[in-house]
Scaffold this motif. Structure first.
Motif, short mmCIF file in Angstrom:
data_model
loop_
_atom_site.label_atom_id
_atom_site.label_comp_id
_atom_site.label_asym_id
_atom_site.label_seq_id
_atom_site.Cartn_x
_atom_site.Cartn_y
_atom_site.Cartn_z
N VAL A 152 44.96 24.89 35.52
CA VAL A 152 43.87 25.60 36.22
C VAL A 152 44.43 26.96 36.63
O VAL A 152 45.44 27.02 37.33
CB VAL A 152 43.43 24.83 37.48
N ALA A 153 43.78 28.04 36.21
CA ALA A 153 44.33 29.36 36.54
C ALA A 153 43.24 30.41 36.76
O ALA A 153 42.22 30.41 36.07
CB ALA A 153 45.25 29.83 35.41
N VAL A 154 43.47 31.26 37.73
CA VAL A 154 42.62 32.45 37.90
C VAL A 154 43.07 33.44 36.84
O VAL A 154 44.27 33.72 36.72
CB VAL A 154 42.80 33.05 39.32
N SER A 155 42.12 33.93 36.03
CA SER A 155 42.55 34.66 34.84
C SER A 155 42.14 36.13 34.81
O SER A 155 42.26 36.78 33.78
CB SER A 155 42.00 33.95 33.59
N GLY A 156 41.65 36.64 35.91
CA GLY A 156 41.27 38.05 35.90
C GLY A 156 40.92 38.52 37.29
O GLY A 156 40.90 37.74 38.24
N GLU A 157 40.62 39.81 37.38
CA GLU A 157 40.33 40.41 38.68
C GLU A 157 38.88 40.23 39.07
O GLU A 157 38.03 39.94 38.22
CB GLU A 157 40.61 41.91 38.61
N TRP A 158 38.60 40.39 40.32
CA TRP A 158 37.22 40.39 40.81
C TRP A 158 36.99 41.66 41.61
O TRP A 158 37.68 41.91 42.60
CB TRP A 158 36.96 39.16 41.68
N ARG A 159 36.06 42.47 41.16
CA ARG A 159 35.61 43.61 41.96
C ARG A 159 34.10 43.66 41.82
O ARG A 159 33.57 43.86 40.74
CB ARG A 159 36.21 44.92 41.45
N GLY A 160 33.41 43.44 42.93
CA GLY A 160 31.96 43.41 42.88
C GLY A 160 31.35 44.58 43.62
O GLY A 160 31.95 45.12 44.54
N LEU A 161 30.13 44.91 43.23
CA LEU A 161 29.37 45.93 43.96
C LEU A 161 29.10 45.44 45.38
O LEU A 161 29.19 46.18 46.35
CB LEU A 161 28.03 46.15 43.23
N GLY A 162 28.78 44.15 45.48
CA GLY A 162 28.55 43.53 46.78
C GLY A 162 29.23 42.18 46.82
O GLY A 162 29.94 41.81 45.88
N LEU A 163 29.01 41.46 47.90
CA LEU A 163 29.68 40.17 48.11
C LEU A 163 31.15 40.30 47.72
O LEU A 163 31.71 39.47 47.00
CB LEU A 163 29.01 39.05 47.29
N ARG A 164 31.74 41.37 48.23
CA ARG A 164 33.06 41.76 47.73
C ARG A 164 34.18 40.83 48.17
O ARG A 164 35.28 40.86 47.63
CB ARG A 164 33.35 43.21 48.16
N GLY A 165 33.88 39.96 49.15
CA GLY A 165 34.90 39.02 49.59
C GLY A 165 34.87 37.68 48.88
O GLY A 165 35.66 36.78 49.17
N ASN A 166 33.94 37.56 47.93
CA ASN A 166 33.69 36.26 47.29
C ASN A 166 34.81 35.67 46.48
O ASN A 166 34.83 34.48 46.22
CB ASN A 166 32.54 36.44 46.29
N ALA A 167 35.68 36.52 45.99
CA ALA A 167 36.71 36.09 45.03
C ALA A 167 36.06 35.35 43.87
O ALA A 167 36.42 34.22 43.54
CB ALA A 167 37.77 35.21 45.71
N SER A 168 35.09 36.01 43.24
CA SER A 168 34.38 35.37 42.11
C SER A 168 35.06 35.71 40.78
O SER A 168 34.42 36.19 39.84
CB SER A 168 32.91 35.80 42.10
N ASN A 169 36.34 35.45 40.73
CA ASN A 169 37.14 35.82 39.54
C ASN A 169 36.83 34.92 38.35
O ASN A 169 36.39 33.78 38.53
CB ASN A 169 38.63 35.64 39.84
N PRO A 170 37.15 35.39 37.15
CA PRO A 170 37.16 34.48 36.00
C PRO A 170 38.32 33.49 36.12
O PRO A 170 39.34 33.80 36.73
CB PRO A 170 37.35 35.41 34.80
N MET A 171 38.12 32.32 35.56
CA MET A 171 39.19 31.31 35.57
C MET A 171 39.29 30.66 34.20
O MET A 171 38.31 30.61 33.46
CB MET A 171 38.89 30.21 36.61
N THR A 172 40.48 30.17 33.89
CA THR A 172 40.61 29.34 32.69
C THR A 172 41.02 27.93 33.10
O THR A 172 41.76 27.74 34.07
CB THR A 172 41.68 29.90 31.71
N PHE A 173 40.49 27.00 32.36
CA PHE A 173 40.84 25.59 32.55
C PHE A 173 41.36 25.08 31.21
O PHE A 173 40.64 25.14 30.21
CB PHE A 173 39.61 24.78 32.97
#
Ligand SMILES: Cc1cc2nc3c(=O)[nH]c(=O)nc-3n(C[C@H](O)[C@H](O)[C@H](O)COP(=O)(O)OP(=O)(O)OC[C@H]3O[C@@H](n4cnc5c(N)ncnc54)[C@H](O)[C@@H]3O)c2cc1C
Length: 371
Positions: A178-199
């Motif tokens: 299980v790994a976080v596989s990229g960055e997250w930068r959003g226009l809003g909800l910037r604290g969400n940590a909605s990064n891409p992940m690989t399983f």
């Protein structure tokens, strides 16, 4: 402890940290920690597993209040509730402590549905799971996972390649692969940590949520009602915060040479009125939908399809008007109206997106199959 007191204990932390969370695009760790100890992570879970046994109306109250304080915290919370309700619908036998953990706040959950391959069409995962002895090998590229790297369990969809059906597995974060596989930068909800992940994981079959091939039904019958209602509540909370901030600002901002406030201008007043009425109508529809989930009726499905689209679009209109009536004071980020405006843009693109829901709703009222 009363629900109100539990909520207050989180709201004060969320309110205080929201601006910094947005500025730094930082996961709202303090708010999530307050949520864990408040008991609210178990809001809608049965008392028998340590939850509070509350229903859709309480969810709307809690989520919309959280969104008014900190949009990111509200969405992280909603993703947890959506994951928890999915687990509660058919607890995986191999993880007997999962549901109590989700209820107590020990375990933070999230949904890992959207994929690079099928984008917002979450009902059609293209990731594959294949039988592998006593379990499955699951390989998935998930494009957005809220609380990525922070959640303790990911409720993850996959296409069972052996049978061409959808399965949902509970995958603890400590699982190898299980790994976080990229960055997250959003226009809003910037604290969400909605990064891409690989399983890329080996999962025992008894970590599956529900029967083999039951994923699609779980998505439609459990995830969508709770997620759509909660997502609509996020939109309501952001809209309400924008209306409040607009009324406050235009009432105190003075045009000294005219000896009047901004709200004394008929154009501004009319816009405030439209925003407030829009909010009222949306609140009523969201409340009605919560009622339809609490006591299912013939038109419950229509409400589930309509409520998210309606509330998402209302939030776009209302926060846009808030930017307009507050003028440069909003543009220059003094009022946090810009944060509500940016946060509100997430709802309509989150799956099921508002446009998909309009299409589904149109199909439903004209007697056409949704899929
Ligand atoms: C803040 C945030 C948090 C998120 N968190 C999660 C999460 O925790 N877990 C998760 O699984 N996903 C999450 N997502 C992903 C989300 O659910 C969507 O999958 C994602 O936003 C879709 O983006 P896309 O570019 O792939 O959209 P696309 O699918 O490329 O859509 C682009 C446009 O096409 C429209 N469109 C697509 N299909 C149709 C159709 N059939 N009819 C009409 N219009 C259509 C869409 O409405 C949209 O306007 C998150 C997204 C955001 C923004």
């Amino acid at each position: 402890m009363e629900l109100h007191d539990r909520l207050e204990s989180v709201l004060s932390v969320a309110q205080e940290s929201a601006k910094q969370v947005d500025t730094d695009a930082a996961f709202p760790a303090d708010s999530v920690s307050a949520l864990r100890s408040s008991g609210l992570l178990g809001l809608t879970l049965p008392e028998a597993v340590g939850g509070l046994g509350a229903g859709p109306h309480e969810l709307v109250d809690v989520v919309s209040s959280l969104a008014g304080a900190c949009g990111s915290t509200a969405m992280i919370y909603l993703m947890h509730v959506s994951a928890a309700m999915t687990v509660a619908a058919a607890p995986p036998p191999g993880l007997p402590q999962l549901l109590p953990g989700l209820a107590s706040g020990e375990t933070l959950g999230s949904l890992a549905f959207s994929e690079a391959g099928s984008r917002s069409h979450f009902w059609a995962p293209v990731s594959k799971s294949t039988s592998n002895g006593a379990g499955v090998h699951l390989a998935a590229r998930k494009s957005w996972v809220t609380s990525a790297g922070h959640a303790d369990v990911y409720v993850t969809s996959t296409l069972n390649a052996d049978a061409d059906v959808v399965d949902i597995f509970a995958i603890p974060s400590a699982t190898r692969g299980v790994a976080v596989s990229g960055e997250w930068r959003g226009l809003g909800l910037r604290g969400n940590a909605s990064n891409p992940m690989t399983f890329d994981v080996e999962v025992p079959t008894d970590h599956r949520i529900g029967a083999a091939g039951g994923g699609f039904d779980l998505m439609l019958q459990t995830v969508m009602p709770w997620f759509n209602l909660g997502n609509a509540a996020v939109s309501v909370g952001l809209s309400a915060a924008a209306v409040d901030a607009s009324v406050r600002h235009t009432s105190v901002a003075r045009l000294e040479h005219l000896e009047q406030s901004l709200s004394a201008l008929p154009t501004i007043r009319a816009k405030l009125a439209k925003m407030s009425i829009d909010l009222g109508c949306t609140r009523a529809y969201v409340g009605q939908t919560a009622g339809r989930l609490a006591q299912p009726a013939e038109d419950t499905v229509l409400h589930v399809l309509g409520v998210k689209a309606a509330a998402n679009d209302a939030a776009l209109r209302i926060t846009d008007s808030a930017m307009r009536v507050c003028g440069g004071a909003a543009f220059s980020e003094h009022l946090q109206v810009d944060r509500y405006f940016r946060d509100a843009r997430a709802g309509s693109v989150m799956a099921p997106s508002a446009d998909v829901l309009y299409d589904f709703y149109g199909k439903a009222i004209t007697g056409q199959p949704l899929f």
